[in-house]
Design a protein around this motif. Structure first.
Motif, PDB file in Angstrom:
ATOM      1  N   MET A  75       0.836  -1.179   0.000  1.00  0.00           N
ATOM      2  CA  MET A  75       0.000   0.000   0.000  1.00  0.00           C
ATOM      3  C   MET A  75       0.883   1.246   0.000  1.00  0.00           C
ATOM      4  N   TYR A  76       0.322   2.325  -0.533  1.00  0.00           N
ATOM      5  CA  TYR A  76       0.975   3.624  -0.579  1.00  0.00           C
ATOM      6  C   TYR A  76       0.055   4.672   0.039  1.00  0.00           C
ATOM      7  N   ALA A  77       0.638   5.637   0.686  1.00  0.00           N
ATOM      8  CA  ALA A  77      -0.140   6.708   1.301  1.00  0.00           C
ATOM      9  C   ALA A  77       0.391   8.057   0.849  1.00  0.00           C
ATOM     10  N   VAL A  78      -0.521   9.016   0.775  1.00  0.00           N
ATOM     11  CA  VAL A  78      -0.167  10.393   0.438  1.00  0.00           C
ATOM     12  C   VAL A  78      -0.726  11.288   1.533  1.00  0.00           C
ATOM     13  N   PHE A  79       0.113  12.158   2.069  1.00  0.00           N
ATOM     14  CA  PHE A  79      -0.286  13.112   3.090  1.00  0.00           C
ATOM     15  C   PHE A  79      -0.128  14.514   2.516  1.00  0.00           C
ATOM     16  N   ARG A  80      -1.165  15.326   2.672  1.00  0.00           N
ATOM     17  CA  ARG A  80      -1.107  16.714   2.220  1.00  0.00           C
ATOM     18  C   ARG A  80      -1.437  17.614   3.413  1.00  0.00           C
ATOM     19  N   ARG A  81      -0.596  18.613   3.631  1.00  0.00           N
ATOM     20  CA  ARG A  81      -0.827  19.561   4.727  1.00  0.00           C
ATOM     21  C   ARG A  81      -1.065  20.931   4.110  1.00  0.00           C
ATOM     22  N   TYR A  82      -2.197  21.531   4.475  1.00  0.00           N
ATOM     23  CA  TYR A  82      -2.575  22.849   3.982  1.00  0.00           C
ATOM     24  C   TYR A  82      -2.566  23.820   5.153  1.00  0.00           C
ATOM     25  N   GLU A  83      -1.871  24.940   5.012  1.00  0.00           N
ATOM     26  CA  GLU A  83      -1.819  25.960   6.052  1.00  0.00           C
ATOM     27  C   GLU A  83      -2.499  27.227   5.548  1.00  0.00           C
ATOM     28  N   GLY A  84      -3.071  27.990   6.467  1.00  0.00           N
ATOM     29  CA  GLY A  84      -3.729  29.241   6.105  1.00  0.00           C
ATOM     30  C   GLY A  84      -5.120  29.055   5.534  1.00  0.00           C
ATOM     31  N   VAL A  85      -5.758  27.932   5.846  1.00  0.00           N
ATOM     32  CA  VAL A  85      -7.102  27.665   5.332  1.00  0.00           C
ATOM     33  C   VAL A  85      -8.056  28.724   5.894  1.00  0.00           C
ATOM     34  N   THR A  86      -8.780  29.397   5.005  1.00  0.00           N
ATOM     35  CA  THR A  86      -9.600  30.534   5.427  1.00  0.00           C
ATOM     36  C   THR A  86     -10.968  30.129   5.964  1.00  0.00           C
ATOM     37  N   ASP A  87     -11.508  28.989   5.545  1.00  0.00           N
ATOM     38  CA  ASP A  87     -12.823  28.532   6.002  1.00  0.00           C
ATOM     39  C   ASP A  87     -12.815  27.004   6.044  1.00  0.00           C
ATOM     40  N   PRO A  88     -12.337  26.422   7.154  1.00  0.00           N
ATOM     41  CA  PRO A  88     -12.214  24.966   7.239  1.00  0.00           C
ATOM     42  C   PRO A  88     -13.531  24.214   7.025  1.00  0.00           C
ATOM     43  N   ALA A  89     -14.638  24.746   7.529  1.00  0.00           N
ATOM     44  CA  ALA A  89     -15.916  24.051   7.365  1.00  0.00           C
ATOM     45  C   ALA A  89     -16.312  23.978   5.893  1.00  0.00           C
ATOM     46  N   GLU A  90     -16.156  25.072   5.173  1.00  0.00           N
ATOM     47  CA  GLU A  90     -16.489  25.087   3.754  1.00  0.00           C
ATOM     48  C   GLU A  90     -15.522  24.215   2.958  1.00  0.00           C
ATOM     49  N   ALA A  91     -14.250  24.249   3.312  1.00  0.00           N
ATOM     50  CA  ALA A  91     -13.284  23.382   2.642  1.00  0.00           C
ATOM     51  C   ALA A  91     -13.660  21.921   2.838  1.00  0.00           C
ATOM     52  N   GLY A  92     -14.042  21.565   4.054  1.00  0.00           N
ATOM     53  CA  GLY A  92     -14.459  20.191   4.327  1.00  0.00           C
ATOM     54  C   GLY A  92     -15.685  19.788   3.525  1.00  0.00           C
ATOM     55  N   ARG A  93     -16.634  20.689   3.417  1.00  0.00           N
ATOM     56  CA  ARG A  93     -17.843  20.392   2.637  1.00  0.00           C
ATOM     57  C   ARG A  93     -17.498  20.155   1.179  1.00  0.00           C
ATOM     58  N   ARG A  94     -16.680  21.032   0.622  1.00  0.00           N
ATOM     59  CA  ARG A  94     -16.306  20.893  -0.795  1.00  0.00           C
ATOM     60  C   ARG A  94     -15.522  19.615  -1.046  1.00  0.00           C
ATOM     61  N   VAL A  95     -14.616  19.287  -0.139  1.00  0.00           N
ATOM     62  CA  VAL A  95     -13.837  18.053  -0.279  1.00  0.00           C
ATOM     63  C   VAL A  95     -14.760  16.843  -0.204  1.00  0.00           C
ATOM     64  N   ASP A  96     -15.652  16.830   0.768  1.00  0.00           N
ATOM     65  CA  ASP A  96     -16.558  15.702   0.950  1.00  0.00           C
ATOM     66  C   ASP A  96     -17.467  15.504  -0.267  1.00  0.00           C
ATOM     67  N   GLU A  97     -18.022  16.604  -0.758  1.00  0.00           N
ATOM     68  CA  GLU A  97     -18.984  16.507  -1.854  1.00  0.00           C
ATOM     69  C   GLU A  97     -18.332  16.420  -3.235  1.00  0.00           C
ATOM     70  N   GLY A  98     -17.143  17.017  -3.389  1.00  0.00           N
ATOM     71  CA  GLY A  98     -16.546  17.088  -4.711  1.00  0.00           C
ATOM     72  C   GLY A  98     -15.322  16.227  -4.929  1.00  0.00           C
ATOM     73  N   PHE A  99     -14.431  16.186  -3.941  1.00  0.00           N
ATOM     74  CA  PHE A  99     -13.161  15.484  -4.150  1.00  0.00           C
ATOM     75  C   PHE A  99     -13.229  14.007  -3.791  1.00  0.00           C
ATOM     76  N   VAL A 100     -13.913  13.663  -2.712  1.00  0.00           N
ATOM     77  CA  VAL A 100     -13.976  12.252  -2.318  1.00  0.00           C
ATOM     78  C   VAL A 100     -14.538  11.386  -3.447  1.00  0.00           C
ATOM     79  N   PRO A 101     -15.608  11.792  -4.124  1.00  0.00           N
ATOM     80  CA  PRO A 101     -16.087  10.976  -5.252  1.00  0.00           C
ATOM     81  C   PRO A 101     -15.050  10.821  -6.372  1.00  0.00           C
TER      82      PRO A 101
END
Length: 94
Positions: A1-27
């Motif tokens: 197995m392989y893993a990828v870790f991404r760290r984002y700093e300076g996120v301006t709206d974590p809740a909105e970022a989470g929503r977009r990731v969940d609805e758009g990127f996970v699929p």
């Protein structure tokens, strides 16, 4: 197995970022061959971290490309700084 870790700093709206990731990127990630799991974590203080796990290196590398495209197209306004990306072979798991 392989893993990828991404760290984002300076996120301006974590809740909105989470929503977009969940609805758009996970699929999108679920369509990558070898997909195993994905986690998006709010680490606080404008820091968010993602972990992607794939059966092989090819899937992990494809996820890096797709993540960059998604951030550019859908998250750039919320993630002003480039991700710090680390990837490698999983050598122990539980």
């Amino acid at each position: 197995m392989y893993a990828v870790f991404r760290r984002y700093e300076g996120v301006t709206d974590p809740a909105e970022a989470g929503r977009r990731v969940d609805e758009g990127f996970v699929p999108i990630l679920r369509q990558v061959p070898g997909f195993v799991a994905y986690y998006w974590v709010d680490a606080g203080n404008g820091v968010m971290v993602s972990t992607s796990v794939f059966e092989d290196q090819a899937g992990a590398e494809e996820s890096i490309t797709r993540a960059a495209d998604f951030v550019r197209d859908s998250l750039a306004s919320l993630l002003p700084n480039p991700a710090q990306v680390t990837a490698g072979q999983v050598v122990a798991a539980g």
